[in-house]
Design a protein around this motif. Sequence first.
Motif, PDB file in Angstrom:
ATOM      1  N   SER A 189     -67.682   8.489 -79.321  1.00 29.16           N
ATOM      2  CA  SER A 189     -67.621   7.357 -79.945  1.00 29.16           C
ATOM      3  C   SER A 189     -68.440   6.185 -79.296  1.00 29.16           C
ATOM      4  O   SER A 189     -69.148   5.293 -79.890  1.00 29.16           O
ATOM      5  N   PHE A 190     -68.628   6.393 -77.763  1.00 26.26           N
ATOM      6  CA  PHE A 190     -69.172   5.193 -77.021  1.00 26.26           C
ATOM      7  C   PHE A 190     -70.442   5.230 -77.490  1.00 26.26           C
ATOM      8  O   PHE A 190     -71.278   4.050 -76.924  1.00 26.26           O
ATOM      9  N   ALA A 191     -71.154   6.331 -77.669  1.00 29.20           N
ATOM     10  CA  ALA A 191     -72.571   6.536 -77.816  1.00 29.20           C
ATOM     11  C   ALA A 191     -73.182   5.984 -79.231  1.00 29.20           C
ATOM     12  O   ALA A 191     -74.399   6.102 -79.499  1.00 29.20           O
ATOM     13  N   MET A 192     -72.487   5.340 -79.934  1.00 33.57           N
ATOM     14  CA  MET A 192     -72.976   4.945 -81.156  1.00 33.57           C
ATOM     15  C   MET A 192     -72.339   3.366 -81.288  1.00 33.57           C
ATOM     16  O   MET A 192     -71.060   3.045 -81.140  1.00 33.57           O
ATOM     17  N   ASN A 193     -73.424   2.447 -81.598  1.00 28.67           N
ATOM     18  CA  ASN A 193     -73.046   0.919 -81.770  1.00 28.67           C
ATOM     19  C   ASN A 193     -72.146   0.787 -82.882  1.00 28.67           C
ATOM     20  O   ASN A 193     -72.091   1.735 -83.677  1.00 28.67           O
ATOM     21  N   PRO A 194     -71.525  -0.476 -83.013  1.00 31.58           N
ATOM     22  CA  PRO A 194     -70.814  -0.861 -84.060  1.00 31.58           C
ATOM     23  C   PRO A 194     -71.481  -0.785 -85.433  1.00 31.58           C
ATOM     24  O   PRO A 194     -71.020  -0.417 -86.423  1.00 31.58           O
ATOM     25  N   ASP A 195     -72.885  -1.033 -85.403  1.00 36.16           N
ATOM     26  CA  ASP A 195     -73.563  -1.111 -86.552  1.00 36.16           C
ATOM     27  C   ASP A 195     -73.961   0.419 -86.926  1.00 36.16           C
ATOM     28  O   ASP A 195     -74.948   0.600 -88.035  1.00 36.16           O
ATOM     29  N   GLY A 196     -73.637   1.458 -86.136  1.00 34.14           N
ATOM     30  CA  GLY A 196     -74.055   2.948 -86.345  1.00 34.14           C
ATOM     31  C   GLY A 196     -75.222   3.410 -85.851  1.00 34.14           C
ATOM     32  O   GLY A 196     -75.642   4.542 -85.795  1.00 34.14           O
ATOM     33  N   ALA A 421     -72.591  14.330 -85.613  1.00 28.49           N
ATOM     34  CA  ALA A 421     -72.513  13.075 -86.236  1.00 28.49           C
ATOM     35  C   ALA A 421     -73.550  12.051 -85.495  1.00 28.49           C
ATOM     36  O   ALA A 421     -74.060  11.306 -86.208  1.00 28.49           O
ATOM     37  N   LEU A 422     -73.640  12.231 -84.095  1.00 32.39           N
ATOM     38  CA  LEU A 422     -74.521  11.479 -83.387  1.00 32.39           C
ATOM     39  C   LEU A 422     -75.951  11.542 -83.836  1.00 32.39           C
ATOM     40  O   LEU A 422     -76.882  11.022 -83.724  1.00 32.39           O
ATOM     41  N   ASP A 426     -74.440   9.348 -88.275  1.00 33.35           N
ATOM     42  CA  ASP A 426     -73.272   9.154 -89.502  1.00 33.35           C
ATOM     43  C   ASP A 426     -72.087   9.543 -88.965  1.00 33.35           C
ATOM     44  O   ASP A 426     -71.779  10.816 -88.705  1.00 33.35           O
ATOM     45  N   ALA A 427     -71.148   8.570 -88.445  1.00 29.49           N
ATOM     46  CA  ALA A 427     -69.882   9.009 -87.875  1.00 29.49           C
ATOM     47  C   ALA A 427     -68.929   9.928 -89.024  1.00 29.49           C
ATOM     48  O   ALA A 427     -68.349  10.501 -88.488  1.00 29.49           O
ATOM     49  N   ARG A 428     -69.191   9.834 -89.974  1.00 31.49           N
ATOM     50  CA  ARG A 428     -68.303  10.436 -90.931  1.00 31.49           C
ATOM     51  C   ARG A 428     -68.328  12.119 -90.647  1.00 31.49           C
ATOM     52  O   ARG A 428     -67.324  12.615 -91.315  1.00 31.49           O
TER      53      ARG A 428
END
Length: 614
Positions: A189-196, A421-422, A426-428
């Motif tokens: 999760s750390f590798a994705m910014n809050p805006d995706g 996902a990364l 797309d986090a989904r």
Amino acid sequence: MTKTFATAQGRDTTARRRALLGAWAAAAAGTSLLAACGGDGGGGSPAPATPVALACDESLKTAFKPNADTTVTLVKAFKQGDVLTLSGAASGTKAASDVCLVKLMVGPGHPGPADAPSTSAGIGIEVWLPAQAKWNNRVRVLGGGGWAGGSAISSLTAIGGLNAATLAASEGSVTAVTDTGHTVSGTGSFAMNPDGSINTTLWKDFSERGIHEMAVKTKALATGFFLSAPKYSYWDGCSTGGRQGHKEAQANPADFDGILAGAPAFNWTKFITAELYPQVVMQRDLGGVPLTPAQLALVSAAAVSACDTQLNGQHDGYVSDPAQCRYDPTQDASVLCTASGGTNATAACVSTVQAQAFNKIWYGQTADGSVPSPAADVGYNLYPASNQLWYGLTRGTALNGLAGSANGVPAPFTIASDTVALSLQDARYATPGFVNATGNGADRWKTLTYAELANASAQGVALQASFANINTDNPDLTAFRDRGGKMLMYHGLADVLIPPQGSINYYTRASNVVGGYAAAQQFYRLFMVPGMGHCSGVGSANGVAGVSPAANPPLPAPNQLFNVLVDWVENGRAPETIVVETADKAVSRPLCLYPKKLAYVGGDVKAAASYACR
């Protein structure tokens, strides 16, 4: 040859020691580290400053300031016999000798919302310093695993590097570990910014900067603490730690004299995307119904018993040479259900379609889910075949890690679904443990077609610049060679997570850069370990009961491979073979320097002397 090596190594060590001491003095100027002894009393030039050693107390927080981004967050002295705990539950481990813990934070980190996984204060580093009389003049830093990270390393209330602590206290090396720039445990999760979007800062810290900062700061602390630069610096890591060791050799070749790199997680986006392939096979070919643990055990056992006599004519209980194992469950009546023309009437039997799923998992990822007949190609290729995107696990290896399930529910290896996902941004596509403000993981990986998984693999390669070249697959190690470095790589042939063919592939490409295997072996050596799982332990499934003995391959003992590396670096004794034993010492065999393979030459099949590397 040994004398020439030792002389050159001595010159190199002396030069590096002087350079490091000079750099340390320059970095420490203006702080309390260097205290003047006073002037000459006659108005002339003041006497040269006398270095004052760093102390294991609060003074170190101001005395050690190598640059503006580095902060000492905690200093703690442990006496011999003290329990290695800061607060909370006791670790149960006592210090074998006096040791000093120093926690560092190296910025600038990555700003953002306080609850976002991508928000970071910087790179957390934990360094352990032995007592002056105990120090062996070595630095030995330890690599991480998986996504690394974890609050234990950068937290002020916990000890993250318990292994590092015990090594420092017992063997006398200065040791260290790092969270590589994030405190998130267990997910990417750390590798994705809050805006995706891609968090390029933390990808850089995770891929390269965190380990380099650990190397530099640990050596500087050792120099300041002992007022003497370390004679030798070593990297010791497996899996992610094996990738990190190779990244250091590629990007920062002067950081270490010796690198021990096990089961390296290089080719990151290629092999990790392929780690999801077994689950996608079951989604696409088996209607989403996973193979049961009993089915995985049955077919893997049959593969072991079909191929474990290849070395000496007797059942070993594990496969010594996966390249020669052509077992095909679609042609094995003993595992096929009676409805599929087989003779197995148990609940563990497999249909022909399920048996073919095993062949796909063993062969490795393809763009369309195709797989050749094992009689023609088992997937164990020096370079991926034209229809292979990456390798699969070897026949006979336990498959429950990548093809696993829990109570009939698919259980993918989450690093694989995170990586997809990364790569797709797309986090989904990740599992629910992946957290992002745009939406958490939603197991969308289950919808992937073979072509879509292939696209995720291609995207991972295309994004290497944004991912700070996490694949770590640059085969040019000439700078590491030229500065006198030595690297020992090892990989289990029954690795349950990382296909060993990837290490052979990289080693061959790196050897080609320097003129072939013989030239590479002057500074870089590879040993494959039959029957070994991921980094250590047994990775082989047990063979058929009553046919093959339980899997019990001879394996490296704790610290054995590290000691071999030290002997090579410090004494010039390059390893040709490494004799390993079972835990009860009843069976011993040599490990062979790649590309040689083990051959039985006659005698007691349990004795190393009965085998040769050819």
